[in-house]
Design a protein around this motif. Structure first.
Motif: not given
Length: 450
Positions: A217-229
């Motif tokens: 049940g562990g959870r982690r959050w993150g950020i999705a990015v397009q590097l060029y942007g």
């Protein structure tokens, strides 16, 4: 730091969630009936027969190029593919066709498929081929039931045995949960008139590896990015590895555990406007436009890179490109690549810089030795750098040269004499592209360990 859109109106990138569609499964049925032969009908003519045989064996008979044009696979290619699958090529197309049909007929008569796949750690149901049972004359007991005996062996453990009664019209038996591994499955149907079969049994994990932090049940959050942007006050009109490192440090400080990125693979440097991250020229190497020139620290004179980067013209263009609403990949390449080339020229002009790709002279610095080791130890790098060198050179001479199919025939053979001669005659240019990959790799690794 902000984000801009990818400069291609025709391409949209969306993010979504993944789900495990089998999360609630209790058993996994494995059906032997999929092996039932579906005869293929060949029209007159050896090529038509070969196409039918290839499709029956799971071999594509051609492909559509990026313009939608169909290209038929050469006869010799199909024959070689079928031969690689174990069909005898001696005797020509007729022999291959007969072999494919014979193998399909044999598969249709199997009690179980040659390979059975189950989920590791889960009970499974294996179905037998009822048609094969009927055609073999194997029948059930007087009460109409069929006795099935099975053995699972291998994977370093003790053999498992089992037996059950089944309906001859839908014969099946259950297997207990197995650890992930490769096993041998032996089956006997109806001991009074036995029909035996054996198969490879693969118990595979039902899902991909799950990090310890996400189990139970562990959870982690993150950020999705397009590097060029990614935008910053210092970059060159495109997000780079320095921007990415700053994002990683910022996100980590906020408690994020993941940064999701677009593919960073190498793209065509001769046509930087062809900038889709999903249309790489190589998935083994990185896009040099993500290099931050100001972080290159391999020159003996540490003041040279800052001086090159601070020239008035590049700085003015940097400000203009940072202010655009969309990433102008072509303009970024026109700005960055000459600068990166000037840094490379200075690097090889140093004492001991060497005249060949990754070959330092007798008085080379430590960095020249590191570059030489990178070229020597990175599989495929020399060929990739050669490819970029040939394509960039030929495209500059003729803009219609979009890729290797347009090259002179001798240059299309990577092991040929023409390519070897190109590497010698254009050693400086090949070295430049190897240098770019070295710097991209260094900055990427520094970002990953930040």
């Amino acid at each position: 730091m902000g984000a801009r859109r990818y400069n291609a109106a025709s391409e949209q990138h969306t993010a979504g969630r993944t789900c495990d569609l089998r999360a609630d499964c209790r058993t996994l049925p494995v059906d032997a009936r999929h092996a039932r032969s579906v005869p293929f009908v060949s029209s007159p003519g050896p090529r038509v027969q070969l196409n039918d045989a290839a499709r029956a064996a799971g071999v594509a008979t051609g492909y559509h190029d990026i313009w939608g044009h169909w290209h038929e696979s050469p006869t010799a290619t199909l024959q070689a593919a079928l031969e690689a699958l174990g069909h005898p090529r001696t005797g020509g197309t007729d022999a291959l066709v007969r072999s494919v049909q014979s193998r399909r007929d044999a598969a249709a008569r199997r009690l179980v498929p040659a390979t059975v796949l189950v989920d590791a750690g889960m009970a499974a149901v294996v179905r037998l081929n009822a048609t094969a049972l009927a055609e073999s004359g194997t029948v059930g007991h007087a009460d109409g039931r069929l006795r099935i005996e099975w053995t699972v062996s291998g994977a370093g453990g003790q053999p498992l045995h089992g037996a059950c009664e089944a309906d001859p019209a839908d014969p099946r038996f259950g297997l207990p949960p197995l650890e992930a591994g490769r096993y041998r499955l032996s089956v006997r149907a109806n001991a009074s008139a036995p029909l035996d079969a054996a198969a490879i049994l693969l118990a595979a994990p039902g899902r991909c590896h799950l990090p310890a932090a996400l189990r139970d049940g562990g959870r982690r959050w993150g950020i999705a990015v397009q590097l060029y942007g990614l935008q910053s006050r210092r970059n060159w009109g495109i997000g780079d590895f320095t921007d990415l490192r700053a994002l990683v440090e910022c996100a980590a400080a906020l408690g994020a555990g993941v940064i999701g990125l677009n593919p960073l693979h190498a793209l065509p440097l001769d046509r930087p406007e062809q900038s889709s991250p999903y249309a790489a020229v190589s998935r083994l190497f990185l896009n040099p436009l993500y290099i931050d020139p100001e972080r290159i620290d391999v020159l003996a004179d540490p003041s040279l890179v800052p001086a090159l980067c601070a020239r008035p013209a590049p700085e003015a263009e940097r400000r203009r490109l940072r202010a655009t609403a969309r990433v102008d990949h072509a303009a970024v390449a026109r700005l960055k690549l000459p600068l990166l080339r000037a840094i490379y020229d200075a690097f090889v002009a140093e004492p001991g810089g060497g005249s060949q790709v990754g070959t330092p002279g007798p008085r080379g610095s430590q960095w020249h030795e590191v570059f030489a080791a990178f070229v020597r130890d990175t599989e495929g790098l020399r060929l990739h750098a050669t490819w970029q060198s040939i394509q960039c050179t030929l495209h500059a001479q003729d803009p219609s040269v979009w890729g290797w199919p347009c090259w002179p025939a001798p240059l299309r053979d990577p092991a040929g004499a023409a390519v070897e001669r190109w590497q010698q005659e254009h050693a400086h240019e090949v070295g430049f592209h190897a240098f770019l990959e070295w710097q991209a790799s260094r900055q990427w690794q520094q970002t990953r360990t930040a």
